[in-house]
Design an enzyme around this catalytic site. Structure first.
Site, PDB file in Angstrom:
ATOM      1  N   HIS A 157      -6.802 -84.985  -8.969  1.00 40.79           N
ATOM      2  CA  HIS A 157      -7.003 -85.191  -7.669  1.00 40.79           C
ATOM      3  C   HIS A 157      -7.767 -83.689  -6.846  1.00 40.79           C
ATOM      4  O   HIS A 157      -6.763 -83.183  -5.829  1.00 40.79           O
ATOM      5  CB  HIS A 157      -5.836 -85.755  -6.956  1.00 40.79           C
ATOM      6  CG  HIS A 157      -6.304 -85.904  -5.176  1.00 40.79           C
ATOM      7  ND1 HIS A 157      -5.810 -86.113  -4.755  1.00 40.79           N
ATOM      8  CD2 HIS A 157      -6.950 -87.367  -5.133  1.00 40.79           C
ATOM      9  CE1 HIS A 157      -6.168 -86.523  -3.162  1.00 40.79           C
ATOM     10  NE2 HIS A 157      -7.007 -87.828  -3.626  1.00 40.79           N
TER      11      HIS A 157
ATOM     12  N   LYS B 287      -8.934 -80.269  -5.666  1.00 34.36           N
ATOM     13  CA  LYS B 287     -10.402 -79.705  -4.906  1.00 34.36           C
ATOM     14  C   LYS B 287     -10.662 -78.634  -4.821  1.00 34.36           C
ATOM     15  O   LYS B 287     -10.156 -77.780  -3.618  1.00 34.36           O
ATOM     16  CB  LYS B 287     -10.823 -80.220  -3.567  1.00 34.36           C
ATOM     17  CG  LYS B 287     -10.550 -81.780  -3.535  1.00 34.36           C
ATOM     18  CD  LYS B 287      -9.103 -82.262  -2.927  1.00 34.36           C
ATOM     19  CE  LYS B 287      -8.614 -83.970  -2.488  1.00 34.36           C
ATOM     20  NZ  LYS B 287      -8.903 -84.641  -3.585  1.00 34.36           N
TER      21      LYS B 287
ATOM     22  N   ASP C  61     -14.229 -65.348  -9.610  1.00 35.14           N
ATOM     23  CA  ASP C  61     -14.537 -64.287 -10.023  1.00 35.14           C
ATOM     24  C   ASP C  61     -12.911 -63.868 -10.891  1.00 35.14           C
ATOM     25  O   ASP C  61     -12.186 -62.627 -10.389  1.00 35.14           O
ATOM     26  CB  ASP C  61     -15.257 -62.917  -9.141  1.00 35.14           C
ATOM     27  CG  ASP C  61     -16.473 -63.235  -9.117  1.00 35.14           C
ATOM     28  OD1 ASP C  61     -17.057 -63.733 -10.422  1.00 35.14           O
ATOM     29  OD2 ASP C  61     -17.683 -62.934  -8.300  1.00 35.14           O
TER      30      ASP C  61
END
Lengths: 207, 207
Positions: free
Chosen positions: A147, A149, A154
């Site tokens: 779940h 996000k 870098d």
């Protein structure tokens, strides 16, 4: 003679103090570290100039131009990658975000995408397009949702929040994104990405 | 006489420098600010001692005791509220989190809960229980999702991430929570909560 010595010593002490203070301020000031919050839904505006900054007036679409929005700032942060982008996202169907990832890949940035198995094959999912372009994609195959996000740019900049990488999330929902360079927040996500990436290695699974 | 003056001046200058350095370090050191990341699913463990710290060995449940987990740390951060808790969460069905909010309310902490209208009435939703207890709850009535999952403790500490306040999220999914006191991250959420709270005032809607 003593006066000269005292004044000389004073000047030297003052110079050292000023240098030391300046160094300390630069070293310790929290303001040095990027910490930003973006809220959604984002205002609708053309983002063409972000992809082609050399042609700022080339787009003839009906959307407002030259407006900085939450979404344009999000795109800029993603496109700031110069060496790597590690992406761990539940749902990915936003075509502009996909275009940004493909643009980075075209520039030679190392991309790794980890997504949830249930959302890879839904209508509009960009995961297949990224995979076809040659980007390394792995799907979490557990019985629960992957779940997250988040994206790590870098190994330095963390982009995370409630926002899935979908059009509905960007243009419709009330959502948030935090963008931070704070090492105490970035490093655990770098480590978690490595752990999830290794755990979902198909080569390891079939042994 | 000059030597005494010089030594005296030196001692005074040194004392002032040490004081100033100490003050600067305390003032500017990023380590002063809490920045923590919690990953889920959380290890399963009894959290009874967090609610009743005076009776550490009172629980006879079969879960492991005295183990600090992501979930127990999340509960501790929520229960650290002394004056206010502003909660803006898409789905809220976790009974331990509900118990924490009710405990704070019982202690006189000012609680405001903002939730998504579609998820208020689902099975297991805790929103009705909080409302019945007297807690001020507002539902976002827009046509899109109020997809945030954040809490602000005492207008000072931000708890936000991918984790909805459900059992599935805590014990099943791969999720993250950031806990931070960084003002540049906390203040935008405080402001956004005020905006959404005012926008969803039922008194304002019916005018």
């Amino acid at each position: 003679m003593w006066t000269v010595k005292v004044v000389g010593l004073g000047v030297v002490a003052l110079s050292i103090s000023v240098e030391l203070l300046g160094w300390l301020l630069r070293r310790l000031r929290p303001g040095r570290i990027l910490n930003e919050v973006l809220f959604f839904p984002s205002e609708m505006a053309c983002v063409e100039h972000i992809f082609t900054p050399s042609l700022p007036h080339s787009c003839l679409c009906p959307l407002p131009h030259g407006v900085e929005t939450s979404f344009s700032l999000l795109l800029r942060h993603i496109l700031s990658a110069s060496s790597s982008l590690d992406l761990c996202v539940f749902a990915f169907s936003n075509m502009d975000l996909s275009r940004a990832v493909l643009a980075l890949y075209g520039r030679g940035v190392t991309i790794r995408v980890l997504s949830d198995k249930d959302y890879v094959a839904i209508t509009g999912s960009q995961i297949g397009i990224l995979r076809k372009a040659g980007i390394c994609v792995r799907c979490d195959v557990g019985s629960v949702y992957m779940h997250h996000k988040f994206a790590v740019v870098d190994s330095r900049l963390l982009i995370t929040g409630s926002l899935n990488w979908t059009l509905q999330a960007v243009q419709g929902n009330m959502e948030n994104i935090l963008v931070t360079e704070e090492p105490k927040l970035v490093q655990p996500f770098v480590k978690e990405f490595h752990r999830l990436w290794a755990r979902n290695d198909p080569a390891q699974r079939h042994r």
